[in-house]
Write an enzyme that holds these catalytic residues in place. Structure first.
Site, short mmCIF file in Angstrom:
data_model
loop_
_atom_site.label_atom_id
_atom_site.label_comp_id
_atom_site.label_asym_id
_atom_site.label_seq_id
_atom_site.Cartn_x
_atom_site.Cartn_y
_atom_site.Cartn_z
N HIS A 62 0.99 -1.28 -0.09
CA HIS A 62 0.05 -0.06 0.07
C HIS A 62 0.96 1.31 0.13
O HIS A 62 0.68 2.13 -0.95
CB HIS A 62 -0.92 0.16 1.15
CG HIS A 62 -1.85 1.15 1.46
ND1 HIS A 62 -3.15 1.29 0.99
CD2 HIS A 62 -1.31 2.34 1.95
CE1 HIS A 62 -3.51 2.55 1.36
NE2 HIS A 62 -2.57 3.20 1.71
N GLU A 63 1.81 1.27 0.82
CA GLU A 63 2.73 2.47 1.13
C GLU A 63 3.56 2.32 -0.41
O GLU A 63 3.95 3.67 -0.84
CB GLU A 63 3.70 2.29 1.91
CG GLU A 63 2.92 2.37 3.37
CD GLU A 63 1.85 3.43 3.48
OE1 GLU A 63 2.39 4.66 3.26
OE2 GLU A 63 0.90 3.20 4.19
N GLU A 105 -5.82 6.98 -1.26
CA GLU A 105 -5.80 5.67 -0.60
C GLU A 105 -6.45 4.48 -1.22
O GLU A 105 -6.03 3.44 -1.11
CB GLU A 105 -6.45 5.77 0.99
CG GLU A 105 -5.73 6.68 1.88
CD GLU A 105 -4.42 6.28 2.30
OE1 GLU A 105 -4.49 5.00 2.63
OE2 GLU A 105 -3.51 6.96 1.89
N HIS A 164 2.01 4.60 -2.99
CA HIS A 164 1.92 6.04 -2.99
C HIS A 164 3.24 6.28 -3.98
O HIS A 164 3.48 7.43 -4.48
CB HIS A 164 2.29 6.56 -1.55
CG HIS A 164 1.04 6.58 -0.56
ND1 HIS A 164 -0.09 7.23 -1.06
CD2 HIS A 164 0.69 6.11 0.39
CE1 HIS A 164 -1.23 7.18 -0.11
NE2 HIS A 164 -0.70 6.32 0.77
#
Length: 291
Positions: free
Chosen positions: A130-131, A179, A134
């Site tokens: 998930h990070e 997100e 970004h």
């Protein structure tokens, strides 16, 4: 890395970017000078502050330090076709993870110890992925401003009044949309929507003692109940008011979104194309690549 997982060679951010993320990003780009201000002023200062804080107060993961976490990071980066960032582990009682990156500079991810204690290895890799989402989508510029605004939230009235509040609302809306994209990155790495949904469930109401007792099917049914609230105008208004000050969409909606995308043609095509590309490259080299 598990043989069942497909590396996505040549993956582009816009191939999995959520439409709401794209729309919100375009809206921010219309604000004159914002991008330049962050890259040239706020970004470099914030980078130095966070870097010093990480080196002084966190554990830098490597092949010599917590190698099992380092391996999860390496695998996730190879699946997303991304350069390796730094990964730090920080002692903190609140389960959380975050990332920082300004284009052309050394990006890093921080994961709190309480989050590691809550999750199994697949779910931890989903957090890392998930990070990484970004980073893959170059969210770092506006994410920097969002982090600074959250830290300075109590002082916003003295930092520009209505203008600051309006910018904060727009930035928070962008973060919530971003997100959704990063949850998709988590799915592309785990390649199992139940892993991502389980992660979100544990973040909603889990603890080291409760995590193994939670029911994922019941949590997804809960997400459908949340949708039903929108059947009335009042319900929809209350939902918008609830979400407006948040930096993340509510977990049940994130779980519903990832469940829907896992069944989409776009997701299935990305996996199939990745498998075809990987097999073609392996064949041209006379066998599987050494990962």
């Amino acid at each position: 890395m598990s043989p069942a997982k497909t590396p996505l060679i040549g993956l582009k951010a816009d191939q999995f970017r959520h439409p709401l993320d794209l729309e919100a990003t375009q809206a921010l780009k219309q604000l004159p000078g914002l991008d330049l201000m962050i890259r040239s002023l706020l970004g470099p200062l914030a980078e130095q502050v966070f870097y010093l804080d990480n080196i002084a107060s966190s554990i830098l993961v490597s092949d010599q330090q917590l190698p099992h976490l380092h391996q999860l990071l390496i695998e996730a980066c190879k699946i997303l076709d991304l350069e390796l960032p730094q990964l730090y582990i920080r002692q903190h009682p609140v389960p959380n993870a975050y990332t920082f990156a300004i284009r052309g500079r050394q990006p890093f991810i921080v994961v709190h110890t309480s989050l590691l204690e809550l999750l199994n290895p697949e779910e931890i890799q989903a957090v890392i992925a998930h990070e990484l989402g970004h980073l893959k989508c170059d969210h770092g510029v506006y994410l920097t401003l969002a982090n600074i605004m959250v830290l300075a939230a109590g002082q916003l009235p003295t930092l520009g009044g209505v203008i600051a509040q309006t910018l904060q609302s727009q930035i928070l809306e962008w973060v919530r949309c971003a997100e959704f994209t990063c949850d998709r990155a988590a799915l592309l790495v785990t390649q199992d929507p139940k892993v991502v949904a389980s992660l979100l469930m544990k973040l909603t109401g889990g603890s080291p003692t409760l995590a193994s007792k939670l029911n994922l099917d019941a949590f997804l049914a809960q997400a459908r109940s949340y949708d039903d609230v929108s059947n009335s105008d009042l319900g929809e208004l209350l939902k918008q008011a609830q979400v407006a000050p948040l930096t993340h969409p509510v977990p049940v909606i994130r779980a519903r979104e990832i469940d829907r995308w896992a069944g989409s043609k776009t997701y299935q095509t990305l996996l199939q194309n990745g498998k075809n590309e990987y097999n073609s490259e392996a064949s041209s080299k006379g066998g599987w690549r050494n990962w």
